[in-house]
Design a protein around this motif. Sequence first.
Motif, PDB file in Angstrom:
ATOM      1  N   ALA A  50       6.915  -0.874   0.113  1.00 52.36           N
ATOM      2  CA  ALA A  50       8.429  -2.328  -0.133  1.00 52.36           C
ATOM      3  C   ALA A  50       8.365  -3.158  -1.515  1.00 52.36           C
ATOM      4  O   ALA A  50       9.462  -3.660  -1.830  1.00 52.36           O
ATOM      5  N   GLY A  51       6.627  -3.303  -1.852  1.00 54.70           N
ATOM      6  CA  GLY A  51       6.864  -3.684  -2.543  1.00 54.70           C
ATOM      7  C   GLY A  51       6.552  -5.186  -2.774  1.00 54.70           C
ATOM      8  O   GLY A  51       6.669  -5.742  -3.639  1.00 54.70           O
ATOM      9  N   VAL A  65       9.686  -2.019  -5.751  1.00 59.90           N
ATOM     10  CA  VAL A  65      10.750  -1.921  -5.480  1.00 59.90           C
ATOM     11  C   VAL A  65      11.584  -1.041  -6.077  1.00 59.90           C
ATOM     12  O   VAL A  65      12.569  -0.432  -4.947  1.00 59.90           O
ATOM     13  N   ASN A  68      10.498   2.615  -4.447  1.00 56.17           N
ATOM     14  CA  ASN A  68      10.739   2.041  -3.028  1.00 56.17           C
ATOM     15  C   ASN A  68      12.436   3.085  -2.567  1.00 56.17           C
ATOM     16  O   ASN A  68      12.409   4.849  -2.084  1.00 56.17           O
ATOM     17  N   ASN A 110      10.501 -10.604  -4.471  1.00 48.54           N
ATOM     18  CA  ASN A 110       9.976  -8.857  -4.621  1.00 48.54           C
ATOM     19  C   ASN A 110      11.715  -9.018  -4.436  1.00 48.54           C
ATOM     20  O   ASN A 110      11.644  -7.529  -4.969  1.00 48.54           O
ATOM     21  N   VAL A 112      12.013  -8.054  -1.551  1.00 48.30           N
ATOM     22  CA  VAL A 112      11.675  -6.466  -0.747  1.00 48.30           C
ATOM     23  C   VAL A 112      12.894  -7.418   0.633  1.00 48.30           C
ATOM     24  O   VAL A 112      12.543  -8.045   0.977  1.00 48.30           O
ATOM     25  N   SER A 139      12.423  -2.072   4.688  1.00 52.19           N
ATOM     26  CA  SER A 139      12.346  -0.502   3.512  1.00 52.19           C
ATOM     27  C   SER A 139      11.343   0.229   3.789  1.00 52.19           C
ATOM     28  O   SER A 139      11.506   1.551   2.695  1.00 52.19           O
TER      29      SER A 139
END
Length: 392
Positions: A50-51, A65, A68, A110, A112, A139
């Motif tokens: 997801a980051g 991000v 994804n 970020n 997320v 995510s």
Amino acid sequence: MRRVVVIGGGIIGLAVALELTRRGTEVTVLEKEDHWAAHQTGHNSNVVHAGLYYKPGSFKARMSVAGNASIVRFAREHGVPVEVCGKLVVATSEAELPALRVLAERAEENGVPAKLVSPAEARAYEPEVACVSALRVESTAIIDFPAVCAAMVRLLADAGADLRLNTAALGIRSGTGGGVEIATGDEVLRADALVNCAGLQSDRIARLAGLTPRARIVPFRGEYYELRPERRHLVRGLIYPVPDASLPFLGVHLTRMLDGSVHAGPNAVLALRREGYRWRDISVADLAEVARFPGTWRLARKYAFPIGLDEVRRSFSKRRFAASLARLVPAVRPEDIVQHGSGVRAQALLPDGSMVDDFLVQTAPNQVHVLNAPSPAATSALEIAKHVADEV
């Protein structure tokens, strides 16, 4: 039409080749093995990250991000299995709560989608999990990365790309009239530019091309177990520990795969060969190269005791491996897990012994070298490809 040779047939090399063809470039891809995605891409956990782990503003944060979303979209468009299932990052003690809150803050910075949840809320997702708090990340997905590569190969073939398996780059030099010349076992290819996406061999390809790479690849093997079929019910999705911020690895975790199996791992030990997936895979030449590099010894002084020793002990002990999993899911016992396989990570190391934490791309006239593309590189492959194509 411009011609570019891409060295490396993993997900990064294929994504770069695909991006270049979309920009009207004639592309040749060289892969030394007899199939695509033979090494890092074909031996990873198949998780679309997801980051949330990465420093805000870093290449990793931005590209993971965006990646994804783009890799999930690519999979759905091309019939590749993917499932956006989310995951839990769990704090198993009060001491881990500050680091968990930092992860929650990074996730927010970020972009997320993530939220802190109570132990009761965590057990609604994972009934067998043990924690004092957890971060639910929506995510995160699971995917079949080799199937992503197969889809890329089909698209490249349809676009007329020159795809060559069993073809190693044996020599690289500047062309007499400009550009680059790449010698294989059969011929000398002439191109306007070269892109090195050779993963575990990336620093060697850079040296072959006349560069002094800013980092050296040191291979680390990650070993996996999986839950026995009758114990798969213990894990519904993905369960991760709170990572140690001083290490580049996320720690041993549990991942339910697309086929319903549950993988556990990986640990991290020095591989005894660049592409060494077992302890008995040994290359004296590779070990000598690692030993001659001063960064290796500086890294060892920092991490060999007790961290490195603990990883080696876990490599040889199912009981220790199971105990690491039981921190997350107490019902896991040594008899519940069986060995599954391993992967080798191309860890870029600097001469001062520090691990390169972000993506590292080094350029020279008519050359672009991807020297460090660690996790989440597979997640970020389409975004990395855009960046590399811009550099070309």
